[in-house]
Design a protein around this motif. Structure first.
Motif, PDB file in Angstrom:
ATOM      1  N   PHE A 140      21.360  38.598  22.549  1.00  0.00           N
ATOM      2  CA  PHE A 140      20.139  38.746  21.847  1.00  0.00           C
ATOM      3  C   PHE A 140      20.310  39.132  20.587  1.00  0.00           C
ATOM      4  O   PHE A 140      19.287  38.679  19.672  1.00  0.00           O
ATOM      5  CB  PHE A 140      19.517  40.126  22.607  1.00  0.00           C
ATOM      6  CG  PHE A 140      18.343  40.696  22.088  1.00  0.00           C
ATOM      7  CD1 PHE A 140      17.333  39.939  21.858  1.00  0.00           C
ATOM      8  CD2 PHE A 140      18.348  41.941  21.081  1.00  0.00           C
ATOM      9  CE1 PHE A 140      15.935  40.378  21.179  1.00  0.00           C
ATOM     10  CE2 PHE A 140      17.550  42.361  20.478  1.00  0.00           C
ATOM     11  CZ  PHE A 140      16.238  41.732  20.247  1.00  0.00           C
ATOM     12  N   VAL A 143      21.231  35.898  18.398  1.00  0.00           N
ATOM     13  CA  VAL A 143      20.216  34.940  18.220  1.00  0.00           C
ATOM     14  C   VAL A 143      19.101  35.392  17.515  1.00  0.00           C
ATOM     15  O   VAL A 143      18.733  35.024  16.548  1.00  0.00           O
ATOM     16  CB  VAL A 143      19.529  34.539  19.732  1.00  0.00           C
ATOM     17  CG1 VAL A 143      18.281  33.824  19.874  1.00  0.00           C
ATOM     18  CG2 VAL A 143      20.475  33.820  20.601  1.00  0.00           C
ATOM     19  N   GLU A 147      17.769  34.027  14.043  1.00  0.00           N
ATOM     20  CA  GLU A 147      16.427  33.651  13.706  1.00  0.00           C
ATOM     21  C   GLU A 147      15.918  34.241  12.925  1.00  0.00           C
ATOM     22  O   GLU A 147      14.920  33.603  11.913  1.00  0.00           O
ATOM     23  CB  GLU A 147      15.549  33.980  15.177  1.00  0.00           C
ATOM     24  CG  GLU A 147      15.971  32.904  16.288  1.00  0.00           C
ATOM     25  CD  GLU A 147      15.150  33.416  17.691  1.00  0.00           C
ATOM     26  OE1 GLU A 147      15.474  32.298  18.637  1.00  0.00           O
ATOM     27  OE2 GLU A 147      14.561  34.031  17.827  1.00  0.00           O
ATOM     28  N   PRO A 158      19.180  25.334  10.769  1.00  0.00           N
ATOM     29  CA  PRO A 158      18.993  26.563  11.302  1.00  0.00           C
ATOM     30  C   PRO A 158      20.142  27.182  11.782  1.00  0.00           C
ATOM     31  O   PRO A 158      21.012  26.508  12.639  1.00  0.00           O
ATOM     32  CB  PRO A 158      17.907  26.244  12.277  1.00  0.00           C
ATOM     33  CG  PRO A 158      17.256  25.089  12.016  1.00  0.00           C
ATOM     34  CD  PRO A 158      18.207  24.178  11.155  1.00  0.00           C
ATOM     35  N   ALA A 160      20.209  29.461  14.171  1.00  0.00           N
ATOM     36  CA  ALA A 160      20.061  29.686  15.355  1.00  0.00           C
ATOM     37  C   ALA A 160      20.539  28.634  16.409  1.00  0.00           C
ATOM     38  O   ALA A 160      20.834  28.866  17.591  1.00  0.00           O
ATOM     39  CB  ALA A 160      18.598  30.047  15.732  1.00  0.00           C
ATOM     40  N   ARG A 161      20.585  27.536  15.768  1.00  0.00           N
ATOM     41  CA  ARG A 161      21.310  26.076  16.505  1.00  0.00           C
ATOM     42  C   ARG A 161      22.630  26.540  16.956  1.00  0.00           C
ATOM     43  O   ARG A 161      23.104  25.846  18.005  1.00  0.00           O
ATOM     44  CB  ARG A 161      21.228  25.034  15.662  1.00  0.00           C
ATOM     45  CG  ARG A 161      19.809  24.306  15.700  1.00  0.00           C
ATOM     46  CD  ARG A 161      19.692  23.185  14.948  1.00  0.00           C
ATOM     47  NE  ARG A 161      20.764  21.923  15.252  1.00  0.00           N
ATOM     48  CZ  ARG A 161      20.591  21.150  16.467  1.00  0.00           C
ATOM     49  NH1 ARG A 161      19.511  21.508  16.959  1.00  0.00           N
ATOM     50  NH2 ARG A 161      21.357  20.392  16.620  1.00  0.00           N
ATOM     51  N   PHE A 163      23.622  28.863  18.617  1.00  0.00           N
ATOM     52  CA  PHE A 163      23.485  29.759  19.888  1.00  0.00           C
ATOM     53  C   PHE A 163      22.623  29.160  20.789  1.00  0.00           C
ATOM     54  O   PHE A 163      21.798  29.345  21.582  1.00  0.00           O
ATOM     55  CB  PHE A 163      23.039  31.265  19.668  1.00  0.00           C
ATOM     56  CG  PHE A 163      23.905  31.975  18.811  1.00  0.00           C
ATOM     57  CD1 PHE A 163      25.196  32.373  19.036  1.00  0.00           C
ATOM     58  CD2 PHE A 163      23.587  31.853  17.395  1.00  0.00           C
ATOM     59  CE1 PHE A 163      25.970  32.823  18.259  1.00  0.00           C
ATOM     60  CE2 PHE A 163      24.485  32.647  16.585  1.00  0.00           C
ATOM     61  CZ  PHE A 163      25.652  32.953  17.093  1.00  0.00           C
ATOM     62  N   LEU A 164      22.361  27.474  20.672  1.00  0.00           N
ATOM     63  CA  LEU A 164      21.766  26.867  21.607  1.00  0.00           C
ATOM     64  C   LEU A 164      22.053  26.836  23.098  1.00  0.00           C
ATOM     65  O   LEU A 164      21.148  26.965  24.058  1.00  0.00           O
ATOM     66  CB  LEU A 164      21.370  25.548  21.163  1.00  0.00           C
ATOM     67  CG  LEU A 164      20.149  25.438  20.091  1.00  0.00           C
ATOM     68  CD1 LEU A 164      20.107  23.944  19.664  1.00  0.00           C
ATOM     69  CD2 LEU A 164      18.633  25.815  20.569  1.00  0.00           C
ATOM     70  N   LEU A 235      23.994  31.701  27.380  1.00  0.00           N
ATOM     71  CA  LEU A 235      23.034  31.244  26.457  1.00  0.00           C
ATOM     72  C   LEU A 235      22.170  30.431  27.220  1.00  0.00           C
ATOM     73  O   LEU A 235      21.009  29.842  26.599  1.00  0.00           O
ATOM     74  CB  LEU A 235      23.673  30.312  25.327  1.00  0.00           C
ATOM     75  CG  LEU A 235      24.408  31.485  24.468  1.00  0.00           C
ATOM     76  CD1 LEU A 235      25.362  30.397  23.478  1.00  0.00           C
ATOM     77  CD2 LEU A 235      23.831  32.133  23.634  1.00  0.00           C
ATOM     78  N   ALA A 236      22.208  30.149  28.384  1.00  0.00           N
ATOM     79  CA  ALA A 236      21.055  29.533  29.335  1.00  0.00           C
ATOM     80  C   ALA A 236      20.167  30.410  29.796  1.00  0.00           C
ATOM     81  O   ALA A 236      18.935  29.696  30.070  1.00  0.00           O
ATOM     82  CB  ALA A 236      21.702  28.520  30.286  1.00  0.00           C
TER      83      ALA A 236
ATOM     84  N   SER B  42      14.925  22.020  19.184  1.00  0.00           N
ATOM     85  CA  SER B  42      15.857  22.395  17.976  1.00  0.00           C
ATOM     86  C   SER B  42      16.567  20.859  17.881  1.00  0.00           C
ATOM     87  O   SER B  42      17.099  20.530  18.843  1.00  0.00           O
ATOM     88  CB  SER B  42      16.436  23.551  18.314  1.00  0.00           C
ATOM     89  OG  SER B  42      17.432  23.446  17.129  1.00  0.00           O
ATOM     90  N   TYR B 111      14.051  24.451  14.422  1.00  0.00           N
ATOM     91  CA  TYR B 111      14.200  25.464  15.421  1.00  0.00           C
ATOM     92  C   TYR B 111      13.094  26.162  15.913  1.00  0.00           C
ATOM     93  O   TYR B 111      12.278  26.935  15.162  1.00  0.00           O
ATOM     94  CB  TYR B 111      15.390  26.304  15.034  1.00  0.00           C
ATOM     95  CG  TYR B 111      15.804  27.533  15.936  1.00  0.00           C
ATOM     96  CD1 TYR B 111      16.702  27.322  16.973  1.00  0.00           C
ATOM     97  CD2 TYR B 111      14.974  28.676  16.108  1.00  0.00           C
ATOM     98  CE1 TYR B 111      17.146  28.256  17.955  1.00  0.00           C
ATOM     99  CE2 TYR B 111      15.132  29.511  17.052  1.00  0.00           C
ATOM    100  CZ  TYR B 111      16.041  29.565  17.971  1.00  0.00           C
ATOM    101  OH  TYR B 111      16.535  30.363  18.836  1.00  0.00           O
ATOM    102  N   ARG B 149      15.117  32.033  32.023  1.00  0.00           N
ATOM    103  CA  ARG B 149      15.901  30.710  31.691  1.00  0.00           C
ATOM    104  C   ARG B 149      15.205  30.288  30.433  1.00  0.00           C
ATOM    105  O   ARG B 149      14.249  30.181  30.098  1.00  0.00           O
ATOM    106  CB  ARG B 149      16.087  29.858  32.667  1.00  0.00           C
ATOM    107  CG  ARG B 149      16.713  30.248  33.900  1.00  0.00           C
ATOM    108  CD  ARG B 149      17.444  29.148  35.007  1.00  0.00           C
ATOM    109  NE  ARG B 149      18.652  28.436  34.173  1.00  0.00           N
ATOM    110  CZ  ARG B 149      19.834  28.973  34.410  1.00  0.00           C
ATOM    111  NH1 ARG B 149      20.327  29.830  35.107  1.00  0.00           N
ATOM    112  NH2 ARG B 149      20.899  28.206  33.798  1.00  0.00           N
ATOM    113  N   ALA B 150      16.330  29.499  29.711  1.00  0.00           N
ATOM    114  CA  ALA B 150      15.856  28.791  28.607  1.00  0.00           C
ATOM    115  C   ALA B 150      15.741  27.125  28.601  1.00  0.00           C
ATOM    116  O   ALA B 150      16.898  26.748  29.133  1.00  0.00           O
ATOM    117  CB  ALA B 150      16.822  29.084  27.496  1.00  0.00           C
ATOM    118  N   VAL B 152      16.416  23.761  26.464  1.00  0.00           N
ATOM    119  CA  VAL B 152      16.611  23.529  24.775  1.00  0.00           C
ATOM    120  C   VAL B 152      16.238  21.997  24.763  1.00  0.00           C
ATOM    121  O   VAL B 152      16.624  21.114  25.896  1.00  0.00           O
ATOM    122  CB  VAL B 152      18.068  23.725  24.725  1.00  0.00           C
ATOM    123  CG1 VAL B 152      18.491  23.043  23.356  1.00  0.00           C
ATOM    124  CG2 VAL B 152      18.588  25.233  24.774  1.00  0.00           C
TER     125      VAL B 152
END
Lengths: 516, 169
Positions: A140, A143, A147, A158, A160-161, A163-164, A235-236, B42, B111, B149-150, B152
């Motif tokens: 957290f 990220v 951000e 960016p 933050a990419r 930690f995608l 990270l998912a 992103s 992003y 969940r994320a 992307v």
């Protein structure tokens, strides 16, 4: 502001019954920060021995430290966490206290500004430490930080990419985090040194019992509530409920509640405001700084050694006098406290001719102080006549004046040459002398009380002469709201001297400089 | 020192420890409501150049320094990248990204995080990377988003055989 200062002093006074003035933690906040820093360093070195810099290994080794060796690794981890939190608490209180007491302008601007920069270093180091665990909280924070930084138009892509997805974070990244976590605290230590560089005899270690008490409190907390990780970073997933360390991470929820830009405005604006405080709230006018009188100076270096802010330098002497050195005052660093005047061997009230010291405050000449003392002593009547010398920053001793009590206030009690005590008591002009100043360990000019106590105890030059009876001298360290304390000290002294014979001692004639 | 002094000190140290202990983990912060998921759109993509490339003539090449003699002459400035994201038929996001750089020839990046209710949703995402015409890349997909969940949504133009959007859960 005065009423706020007095309210704050009353809050601090609540600790005096338990700790006493000498150990009151409020008066040692800077030294406590140093102590906590070393606790963090020692516990950090232990943790680093076991820490492995890999995406999975980082989390696993921290978990292993916490659960496989709970009474060593777990305690060390918790100490590391809580001492870091303690630094934030002590640092913010230290800053607030300095602000309330107006200790930020003039010669103090340097310490204030470097202190503000230190806040950033403490936060960078602490937040970086949370990344190293690589749990959901670290995820957290990582990220959210990127951000937040992405709002600034600085990066081509960016941040933050990075930690995608799970595979984006590499072992090398964790390695870099651990490097930063060593580099920033080293930088912090350098800034802490710079922060206190202009202080003569800076207190960088608290009294032993205060250090022991603080360490015991942290140890107890570490055993009762050990620091624990969240689940391993993934990270998912999006971390939902988090046990934030609010001391370091309080601004993070605002990034999402407001916007990254708003948090930059808040943090950046607050920092700029703090940096500008010494100039925004600068008092009008300036008290004249100390002036050296070479004709009365023998280059003994006492003023140089006693100056609390290293405002006096000794330079080689070129005026043909038989002394090697001459003090030079740096006006930018001089606090106009007069402690140097109290240290000068020429500050001798017994001299009948040419009453000028080797160093003087232009608006508080010793000649005038002697005249005021003479005038005050001449007006004393009664059985227990007391001459009180006080300090403008402490309890206002002039409120004690009566037929039996005369009082004079100096910029700092450290300005009083001990010979003035002798001078007040000679020929029985007074029966006792009360020396009053700020609360112990809380001298507005840092060292005024310490030097005065040492001079009265005949441990530091200029020493109080042996002929002055100890029963006739009393000290009282009382802040502006501490009237009870001041009156109690006065009453105790008067009760004591009432039991003594009137005559103290006779004047033994003019005293001249020892070195002439 | 009297026992009462020690007691007073103990209370002060305990208060210090309690404050540290409490605020180091509490109160709990809810970063995302438990019934929500997160969509992250992103990518970084260099759009097509605004003008067409042309071949330099031999005369033109001869005028150039030897190390600069490249036959193809392309204008540096690139087009904006236009992106749209729809969820369940409603547009969630639309943006036109200018190319960065002094010569406006860099890769445009984005992003964007968008919390959405958990559940099954139909996402349509479109991208245009030239000056005129319709969208060059369109991707539609039904996604079952589990709470917490994320998703992307990335874009890669240089994947051999399958350039375009990628949905990663």
């Amino acid at each position: 502001m005065k009423s706020l200062q007095n309210s704050w002093r009353r809050l601090e006074n609540l600790f005096n019954p338990a700790f006493g003035q000498a150990l009151n933690p409020w008066y040692h906040l800077g030294a406590i920060i140093y102590f906590l820093f070393w606790v963090v360093v020692v516990s950090g070195i232990y943790l680093y021995i076991f820490y492995r810099t890999g995406v999975n290994e980082a989390y696993q080794t921290v978990e292993s430290l916490t659960h496989d060796q709970p009474y060593v690794g777990g305690v060390m981890r918790s100490l590391h966490r809580y001492a870091s939190d303690g630094i934030v608490v002590a640092m913010l209180l230290h800053m607030l206290r300095s602000f309330i007491y107006g200790r930020f302008h003039g010669f103090r601007w340097f310490s204030w500004v470097t202190g503000v920069l230190l806040i950033w270093l403490v936060y960078i180091s602490g937040i970086n430490g949370y990344w190293m665990v690589w749990d959901r909280l670290a995820q957290f924070v990582a990220v959210a930080t990127t951000e937040w930084f992405d709002w600034l138009p600085l990066f081509s892509q960016p941040l933050a990419r990075n930690f995608l997805a799970q595979g984006n974070v590499s072992d090398r990244f964790i390695n870099m985090l651990s490097f930063i976590h060593i580099f920033i605290p080293l930088l912090m230590l350098l800034f802490m040194w710079v922060h206190t560089k202009r202080m003569n005899n800076a207190e960088t270690y608290p009294p032993q019992s205060l250090a022991a008490g603080t360490l015991l409190a942290l140890l107890a907390l570490s055993l009762v509530k050990p620091a624990l990780s969240h689940a391993q970073a993934d990270l998912a997933l999006v971390p939902a409920a988090l046990r934030l360390d609010w001391f370091y991470l309080a601004p993070y929820p605002l990034i999402y509640a407001w916007s990254p830009g708003a948090v930059w405005a808040l943090v950046g604006g607050f920092t700029m405001l703090l940096l500008a405080v010494p100039w925004l709230l600068k008092p009008r006018g300036r008290v004249p700084v100390a002036e050296v009188h070479p004709d009365n100076c023998n280059g003994c270096e006492r003023c140089f050694k006693d100056c609390p802010y290293s405002a006096i330098l000794m330079r080689s002497r070129q005026d043909g006098r038989p002394y090697a050195l001459l003090p030079v005052v740096d006006p930018k660093l001089c606090a106009s406290c007069g402690i140097c005047v109290g240290a000068c061997p020429s500050s001798m009230p017994f001299r009948r001719h040419g009453m000028v010291s080797g160093i003087e405050l232009p608006d508080k000449l010793l000649l005038a102080l002697r005249a005021d003392t003479d005038h005050a002593l001449d007006g004393l009547r009664g059985k227990a006549r007391v001459m009180v010398f006080g300090c403008d920053c402490a309890y206002d001793v002039r409120a004690l004046q009566s037929e039996e009590v005369a009082a004079l206030s100096l910029p700092c009690i450290g300005m009083l040459p001990p010979a003035f005590i002798d001078y007040a008591l000679r020929d029985s002009r007074a029966d006792g002398v009360l020396i009053a100043g700020c609360r112990e360990c809380d001298c507005q000019y840092r060292l005024g009380i310490r030097w005065t106590e040492q001079r009265l105890a005949r441990e530091r030059e200029p020493r109080l002469r042996q002929r002055v009876p100890a029963q006739r001298v009393e000290t009282c360290w009382a802040g502006p709201p501490d009237e009870k304390l001041a009156r109690a000290a006065l009453s105790a002294l008067q009760a004591r001297i009432a039991q003594l014979p009137r005559a103290a001692f006779e004047d033994d004639g003019e005293l001249e400089l020892e070195h002439r | 020192m009297k026992p009462l002094n020690y007691l007073g000190q103990g209370v002060a140290y305990a208060l210090f420890a309690v404050v540290l202990g409490y605020f180091s983990t509490s109160p709990e912060y809810e970063h995302m409501p438990p019934d929500q998921a997160l969509v992250k759109l992103s990518f970084s993509h260099a759009a097509q150049r605004k003008g067409a490339c042309r071949e330099r003539t031999d005369e033109e090449l001869a005028k150039l320094k030897p190390n600069m003699r490249i036959r193809k002459d392309c204008p540096r400035e690139r087009a904006n990248v236009v992106v749209e994201l729809e969820m369940d038929g409603k547009q969630m996001y639309h943006v036109e990204l200018p190319p960065p750089g002094l010569a406006h020839d860099g890769a445009a990046s984005i992003y964007r995080r968008m919390p959405v209710p958990a559940g099954t949703h139909r996402f349509v995402v479109r991208l245009k990377d030239k000056v005129d015409g319709d969208f060059d890349f369109v991707h539609e997909e039904n996604v079952d988003l589990v709470a917490g969940r994320a998703l992307v949504i990335d874009f890669k133009a240089d994947v051999p055989g399958a350039p375009g959007f990628m949905f990663k859960k």
